[in-house]
Design a protein around this motif. Structure first.
Motif, PDB file in Angstrom:
ATOM      1  N   LEU A   1       0.814  -1.208   0.000  1.00  0.00           N
ATOM      2  CA  LEU A   1       0.000   0.000   0.000  1.00  0.00           C
ATOM      3  C   LEU A   1       0.852   1.263   0.000  1.00  0.00           C
ATOM      4  CD1 LEU A   1      -2.962  -0.781   2.424  1.00  0.00           C
ATOM      5  CD2 LEU A   1      -3.020  -0.524  -0.058  1.00  0.00           C
ATOM      6  N   GLY A   2       2.159   1.113   0.087  1.00  0.00           N
ATOM      7  CA  GLY A   2       3.052   2.263   0.112  1.00  0.00           C
ATOM      8  C   GLY A   2       3.065   3.019  -1.206  1.00  0.00           C
TER       9      GLY A   2
ATOM     10  N   ASP B   1      -1.265  -4.809  10.476  1.00  0.00           N
ATOM     11  CA  ASP B   1      -0.489  -3.660  10.014  1.00  0.00           C
ATOM     12  C   ASP B   1      -1.307  -2.697   9.165  1.00  0.00           C
ATOM     13  OD1 ASP B   1       1.677  -4.647  11.303  1.00  0.00           O
ATOM     14  OD2 ASP B   1       2.571  -5.583   9.538  1.00  0.00           O
ATOM     15  N   LEU B   2      -2.493  -3.103   8.733  1.00  0.00           N
ATOM     16  CA  LEU B   2      -3.298  -2.204   7.919  1.00  0.00           C
ATOM     17  C   LEU B   2      -3.734  -0.968   8.696  1.00  0.00           C
ATOM     18  CD1 LEU B   2      -5.559  -4.655   5.894  1.00  0.00           C
ATOM     19  CD2 LEU B   2      -3.682  -3.247   5.060  1.00  0.00           C
TER      20      LEU B   2
ATOM     21  N   SER C   1      -3.073   5.821   1.121  1.00  0.00           N
ATOM     22  CA  SER C   1      -2.964   4.391   0.828  1.00  0.00           C
ATOM     23  C   SER C   1      -4.328   3.703   0.913  1.00  0.00           C
ATOM     24  CB  SER C   1      -1.967   3.730   1.785  1.00  0.00           C
ATOM     25  OG  SER C   1      -2.372   3.870   3.129  1.00  0.00           O
ATOM     26  N   ILE C   2      -5.180   4.187   1.824  1.00  0.00           N
ATOM     27  CA  ILE C   2      -6.539   3.638   1.919  1.00  0.00           C
ATOM     28  C   ILE C   2      -7.302   3.905   0.628  1.00  0.00           C
ATOM     29  CG2 ILE C   2      -8.764   3.922   3.077  1.00  0.00           C
ATOM     30  CD1 ILE C   2      -7.156   4.410   5.676  1.00  0.00           C
ATOM     31  N   GLU C   3      -7.129   5.087   0.059  1.00  0.00           N
ATOM     32  CA  GLU C   3      -7.807   5.416  -1.198  1.00  0.00           C
ATOM     33  C   GLU C   3      -7.266   4.569  -2.344  1.00  0.00           C
ATOM     34  OE1 GLU C   3      -7.114   9.611  -1.266  1.00  0.00           O
ATOM     35  OE2 GLU C   3      -9.034  10.080  -0.267  1.00  0.00           O
TER      36      GLU C   3
ATOM     37  N   THR D   1      -7.542   6.786  12.724  1.00  0.00           N
ATOM     38  CA  THR D   1      -7.586   5.629  11.830  1.00  0.00           C
ATOM     39  C   THR D   1      -9.012   5.349  11.374  1.00  0.00           C
ATOM     40  OG1 THR D   1      -5.628   4.622  12.845  1.00  0.00           O
ATOM     41  CG2 THR D   1      -7.113   3.155  11.655  1.00  0.00           C
ATOM     42  N   VAL D   2      -9.950   5.346  12.320  1.00  0.00           N
ATOM     43  CA  VAL D   2     -11.362   5.127  11.967  1.00  0.00           C
ATOM     44  C   VAL D   2     -11.830   6.217  10.996  1.00  0.00           C
ATOM     45  CG1 VAL D   2     -13.725   5.084  12.849  1.00  0.00           C
ATOM     46  CG2 VAL D   2     -11.900   3.922  14.104  1.00  0.00           C
ATOM     47  N   LYS D   3     -11.461   7.453  11.277  1.00  0.00           N
ATOM     48  CA  LYS D   3     -11.863   8.570  10.419  1.00  0.00           C
ATOM     49  C   LYS D   3     -11.324   8.399   9.000  1.00  0.00           C
ATOM     50  CE  LYS D   3     -11.685  13.635  10.136  1.00  0.00           C
ATOM     51  NZ  LYS D   3     -11.194  14.882  10.794  1.00  0.00           N
ATOM     52  N   ASP D   4     -10.057   7.968   8.877  1.00  0.00           N
ATOM     53  CA  ASP D   4      -9.451   7.799   7.551  1.00  0.00           C
ATOM     54  C   ASP D   4     -10.162   6.702   6.750  1.00  0.00           C
ATOM     55  OD1 ASP D   4      -7.634   9.796   8.021  1.00  0.00           O
ATOM     56  OD2 ASP D   4      -5.985   8.446   8.550  1.00  0.00           O
TER      57      ASP D   4
END
Length: 289
Positions: free
Chosen positions: A6-7, A39-40, A48-50, A107-110
């Motif tokens: 995801l980097g 690690d996610l 990276s989430i997008e 993290t939850v927000k992202d």
């Protein structure tokens, strides 16, 4: 693996991993896929989430994100223990504080920003008086009721180091040439197995210190309301529990001696000297670096 790809500049690697996932699912006749990785949460940021979102929706029509939220103190104790053993060089509490930038709230927000609020489900790791996590995951996420046999087949617990042995790894063993955490882990598990190996006094003192070091604001999640852990038992090990721990400790030290004597540049101490060293460490308060 997924967290690694995801980097930045890993688009082709991410697509390759996702293609492999789709291929394996198709060959198995599966219509649903579960991807899991600790690690996610700590490795992923919004960008990276997008990237993951785009890769997912190129291949799947729907996605659900399940975040398992641990209690603050439980998480910090576990992460600090892991940091002591796996950081390449000896570390102190101040370095752990500088290292840990994880905010569950952010993290939850992202993930909500990336996949949409309705797609993100936060599941507490522990519910006082409630069923275990695996049962709740099956019910709330998969919509199935697992049988006791299925739960047993899927359940596996990781044996964790007691705090004192983690300090020995950090303070002593990293100084040896050819330091290998994998072989040390194997020695520890061979020595302790599933024996009760926590040190209540040390863990309670460290828990208080860690709790004061990191802000509660980062852990203000609706899913964690009411999930504060019981106060850690600060009763010293005595009687049978003490003998069980010392037995595992003696075996662990013996296995370490056998492993490291081949690479030591000086003669290693005998067992009495090792025990004396542990006694000294026991009297070292976490507040004093």
């Amino acid at each position: 693996e997924l967290a690694r790809v995801l980097g930045k500049n890993q688009g082709s690697a991410l697509n390759a991993v996702m293609d492999q996932i789709v291929e394996r699912a198709s060959s198995a006749g599966a219509e649903h896929v579960i991807l899991s990785g600790e690690d996610l949460c700590t490795a992923a940021n919004l960008a990276s989430i997008e990237r993951l979102r785009d890769a997912v929706f190129q291949r799947f029509s729907k996605a659900r994100i399940v975040l398992v939220a641990r209690n603050k103190v439980d998480y910090l104790l576990s992460h600090y223990n892991h940091f002591l053993r796996h950081a390449p060089n000896p570390v102190r509490l101040s370095e752990f504080k500088a290292h840990l930038k994880f905010s569950p709230k952010q993290t939850v927000k992202d993930w909500q920003t990336g996949f949409g609020t309705e797609a993100v489900h936060v599941l507490p790791n522990d519910v006082p008086g409630g069923p275990p996590l695996l049962t709740r995951f099956a019910r709330e996420v998969l919509g199935v009721e697992p049988t006791p046999a299925e739960l047993k087949a899927c359940s596996r617990s990781n044996a964790s180091f007691d705090l004192l042995s983690a300090c020995i790894v950090n303070d002593v063993l990293k100084a040896f040439p050819d330091f290998d955490i994998k072989s040390i882990n194997q020695a520890y598990h061979a020595a302790f197995g599933r024996l009760k190996n926590n040190l209540p006094l040390e863990e309670a003192a460290l828990a208080t210190l860690l709790d004061q070091t990191f802000s509660d604001a980062d852990w203000a999640l609706d899913a964690l309301e009411g999930s504060t852990p019981k106060a850690l038992d600060a009763t010293p090990l005595t009687g049978e529990a003490g003998l069980v721990y010392l037995s595992g400790l003696a075996k662990f030290c013996t296995l370490l001696h056998d492993q490291l004597s081949e690479t030591a540049t000086e003669p290693l101490p005998d067992r009495r000297a090792v025990v004396d060293s542990y006694r000294i460490l026991l009297n070292r308060l976490p507040e004093s670096e």
